[in-house]
Design a protein around this motif. Structure first.
Motif, PDB file in Angstrom:
ATOM      1  N   HIS A   1       0.023   4.065  -6.399  1.00  0.00           N
ATOM      2  CA  HIS A   1       1.193   4.857  -5.996  1.00  0.00           C
ATOM      3  C   HIS A   1       1.415   4.718  -4.493  1.00  0.00           C
ATOM      4  O   HIS A   1       0.654   4.042  -3.792  1.00  0.00           O
ATOM      5  CB  HIS A   1       0.976   6.326  -6.372  1.00  0.00           C
ATOM      6  N   ASP A   2       2.459   5.377  -4.000  1.00  0.00           N
ATOM      7  CA  ASP A   2       2.748   5.334  -2.576  1.00  0.00           C
ATOM      8  C   ASP A   2       1.610   5.955  -1.767  1.00  0.00           C
ATOM      9  O   ASP A   2       0.809   6.739  -2.265  1.00  0.00           O
ATOM     10  CB  ASP A   2       4.055   6.068  -2.271  1.00  0.00           C
TER      11      ASP A   2
ATOM     12  N   VAL B   1      -1.998  -2.223  -7.119  1.00  0.00           N
ATOM     13  CA  VAL B   1      -1.699  -1.746  -5.772  1.00  0.00           C
ATOM     14  C   VAL B   1      -0.210  -1.430  -5.659  1.00  0.00           C
ATOM     15  O   VAL B   1       0.639  -2.172  -6.160  1.00  0.00           O
ATOM     16  CB  VAL B   1      -2.103  -2.802  -4.720  1.00  0.00           C
ATOM     17  N   CYS B   2       0.083  -0.328  -4.987  1.00  0.00           N
ATOM     18  CA  CYS B   2       1.453   0.018  -4.639  1.00  0.00           C
ATOM     19  C   CYS B   2       1.437   0.676  -3.268  1.00  0.00           C
ATOM     20  O   CYS B   2       0.386   0.874  -2.663  1.00  0.00           O
ATOM     21  CB  CYS B   2       2.078   0.937  -5.691  1.00  0.00           C
ATOM     22  N   GLY B   3       2.620   1.022  -2.736  1.00  0.00           N
ATOM     23  CA  GLY B   3       2.711   1.659  -1.434  1.00  0.00           C
ATOM     24  C   GLY B   3       2.534   0.651  -0.322  1.00  0.00           C
ATOM     25  O   GLY B   3       2.928  -0.510  -0.432  1.00  0.00           O
TER      26      GLY B   3
ATOM     27  N   ALA C   1      -4.505  -9.258 -11.277  1.00  0.00           N
ATOM     28  CA  ALA C   1      -4.178  -8.122 -10.407  1.00  0.00           C
ATOM     29  C   ALA C   1      -2.661  -7.929 -10.360  1.00  0.00           C
ATOM     30  O   ALA C   1      -1.885  -8.849 -10.645  1.00  0.00           O
ATOM     31  CB  ALA C   1      -4.729  -8.351  -9.005  1.00  0.00           C
ATOM     32  N   VAL C   2      -2.250  -6.717  -9.984  1.00  0.00           N
ATOM     33  CA  VAL C   2      -0.825  -6.372 -10.004  1.00  0.00           C
ATOM     34  C   VAL C   2      -0.433  -5.692  -8.702  1.00  0.00           C
ATOM     35  O   VAL C   2      -1.108  -4.761  -8.246  1.00  0.00           O
ATOM     36  CB  VAL C   2      -0.493  -5.430 -11.192  1.00  0.00           C
ATOM     37  N   ILE C   3       0.662  -6.173  -8.110  1.00  0.00           N
ATOM     38  CA  ILE C   3       1.330  -5.458  -7.015  1.00  0.00           C
ATOM     39  C   ILE C   3       2.570  -4.814  -7.611  1.00  0.00           C
ATOM     40  O   ILE C   3       3.443  -5.500  -8.149  1.00  0.00           O
ATOM     41  CB  ILE C   3       1.690  -6.417  -5.865  1.00  0.00           C
ATOM     42  N   LYS C   4       2.658  -3.500  -7.534  1.00  0.00           N
ATOM     43  CA  LYS C   4       3.698  -2.764  -8.238  1.00  0.00           C
ATOM     44  C   LYS C   4       5.012  -2.738  -7.458  1.00  0.00           C
ATOM     45  O   LYS C   4       5.091  -3.205  -6.327  1.00  0.00           O
ATOM     46  CB  LYS C   4       3.189  -1.357  -8.562  1.00  0.00           C
TER      47      LYS C   4
ATOM     48  N   LYS D   1       4.573  -2.779  -0.030  1.00  0.00           N
ATOM     49  CA  LYS D   1       4.625  -3.456   1.265  1.00  0.00           C
ATOM     50  C   LYS D   1       3.196  -3.851   1.642  1.00  0.00           C
ATOM     51  O   LYS D   1       2.366  -2.988   1.935  1.00  0.00           O
ATOM     52  CB  LYS D   1       5.229  -2.538   2.331  1.00  0.00           C
ATOM     53  N   ILE D   2       2.927  -5.160   1.634  1.00  0.00           N
ATOM     54  CA  ILE D   2       1.574  -5.652   1.857  1.00  0.00           C
ATOM     55  C   ILE D   2       1.559  -6.518   3.110  1.00  0.00           C
ATOM     56  O   ILE D   2       2.271  -7.517   3.192  1.00  0.00           O
ATOM     57  CB  ILE D   2       1.058  -6.488   0.670  1.00  0.00           C
TER      58      ILE D   2
END
Length: 391
Positions: free
Chosen positions: A249-250, A232-234, A212-215, A219-220
């Motif tokens: 994306h955001d 995941v992003c945003g 898995a990838v956090i871009k 903010k998690i």
């Protein structure tokens, strides 16, 4: 002993996620429920589920079997009791059966003739869709202890800003540089070949599963689970993503659950709190109405293969079925039936032929294929949910 996980009475309350999988294959914490039981029992399991799912998720029966209610997450105390079950014994929690012994070909189970063994300790039970995110923090902590026991984490690269490194575990092949990881409030697990890109800020508990990838700059907030091969992003808070899904994306996702093969378009946002701060109601497939959750915060429940276009806005407590395609301005209804195509302006039926074409392209990008079994399951869901679609 042969162990078989059965769906139990909560199956319909866990729709739309159980349209396409047994209860045992729901992901909560780091692992699926099946993976938890198999890790504790140190053996494989099979499944009793709906007939239309049974070809993909078959049951294997032997002379001696222990049947386990898959809504109950295992812990050491319960597993020891399950291993010790003998003929005509069953484990109960209050009035609910957790596990029982059954012989091959035994069709009628009369618990009046069973010795009832009460499990008196606390245990995590997944009975409703919102339990998946609301109990995810406890599940992450238990899985973290199970997975990391007597193991050593890969070293944390020095470029990262770290709080409570003793609560961080990194598997081989994972990549992370110039991130902020705060594990003081709960563990952070970074799976094999996973990646956290630069500038991301993470507050545990977090489960970032394999590949898995956090871009960049995400903010998690925990407790959050990002399933295998998801992106995941945003901003994400207190949510569970089963796997192979993308929020690339955001936009905000909070107090929510996404199934597999979902995609949220850029700047998709969901509300997780009503303007009047009232209790959130969610669509219930069993009663075919909106049911109280007892929660003030509850966001989006999205079934497998569903997608939404850019700038989609989901109301508090929205349920989206399987293989829906949502787009356009305004807020969609807070119940979008499976195989719906459209948005706030109305829906048409998303025919399975078109849905399968998309699914095949999406899955091929991850070097997987939509099998005939998968198509048969989705065809069944299409027919079973026809009554909810209005054109």
């Amino acid at each position: 002993m042969n162990y078989i996980l059965f769906d139990g009475p909560s199956r319909n309350n866990l729709l739309p996620f159980t349209y396409t999988r047994p209860v045992a294959d729901i992901r909560v914490g780091i692992l699926t429920i099946r993976q938890k039981w198999e890790s504790y029992l140190e053996t494989t399991t099979t499944t009793v589920t709906e007939d239309y799912l049974s070809e993909k998720f078959p049951m294997v029966e032997m002379e001696e079997n222990v049947m386990i209610n898959a809504s109950y997450l295992p812990n050491m105390e319960l597993v020891e009791m399950v291993k010790d079950l003998k003929q005509n014994q069953a484990i109960f929690k209050d009035e609910d059966v957790i596990a029982f012994y059954a012989e091959e070909g035994q069709e009628d189970i009369d618990f009046e003739n069973y010795q009832a063994i009460e499990f008196a300790q606390d245990i995590i039970i997944i009975e409703n869709t919102w339990d998946i995110f609301s109990k995810n923090g406890a599940a992450i902590r238990e899985d973290f202890s199970l997975i990391t026991k007597d193991r050593t984490s890969q070293p944390i690269p020095s470029s990262n800003n770290i709080i409570a490194p003793e609560n961080i575990f990194i598997e081989k092949g994972a990549k992370l540089e110039f991130t902020t990881l705060n594990a003081s409030g709960g563990p952070i697990y970074i799976g094999k070949n996973a990646e956290i890109m630069e500038g991301s800020m993470i507050r545990g508990p977090l489960a970032l599963c394999e590949s898995a990838v956090i871009k960049l700059g995400a903010k998690i907030y925990g407790p959050t689970t990002i399933g295998p091969v998801s992106k995941v992003c945003g901003e994400v808070s207190n949510s569970v993503i089963f796997g192979y899904s993308s929020k690339g994306h955001d936009g905000y996702l909070g107090d929510s659950v996404l199934g597999e093969w979902c995609n949220l378009g850029a700047d998709t946002n969901n509300s997780n709190l009503k303007n009047n701060y009232a209790e959130v109601r969610l669509w219930n497939y069993q009663t075919e109405g909106f049911a109280k959750t007892g929660l003030q915060f509850c966001g989006l429940m999205m079934g497998d293969h569903s997608k939404c276009g850019i700038n989609t806005m989901f109301n508090t407590g929205t349920v989206v079925g399987v293989s829906a395609n949502i787009f356009g301005s305004g807020f969609p209804r807070n119940f979008v039936p499976s195989f719906s195509w459209g948005g706030s302006g109305g829906y048409t039926t998303y025919l399975t032929k078109k849905a399968f074409e998309v699914a095949k392209v999406v899955m091929a990008r991850r070097k997987l294929e939509l099998t005939e079994q998968d198509e048969a399951i989705l065809e069944h869901v299409f027919e079973d949910t026809k009554k909810f679609r209005r054109e």
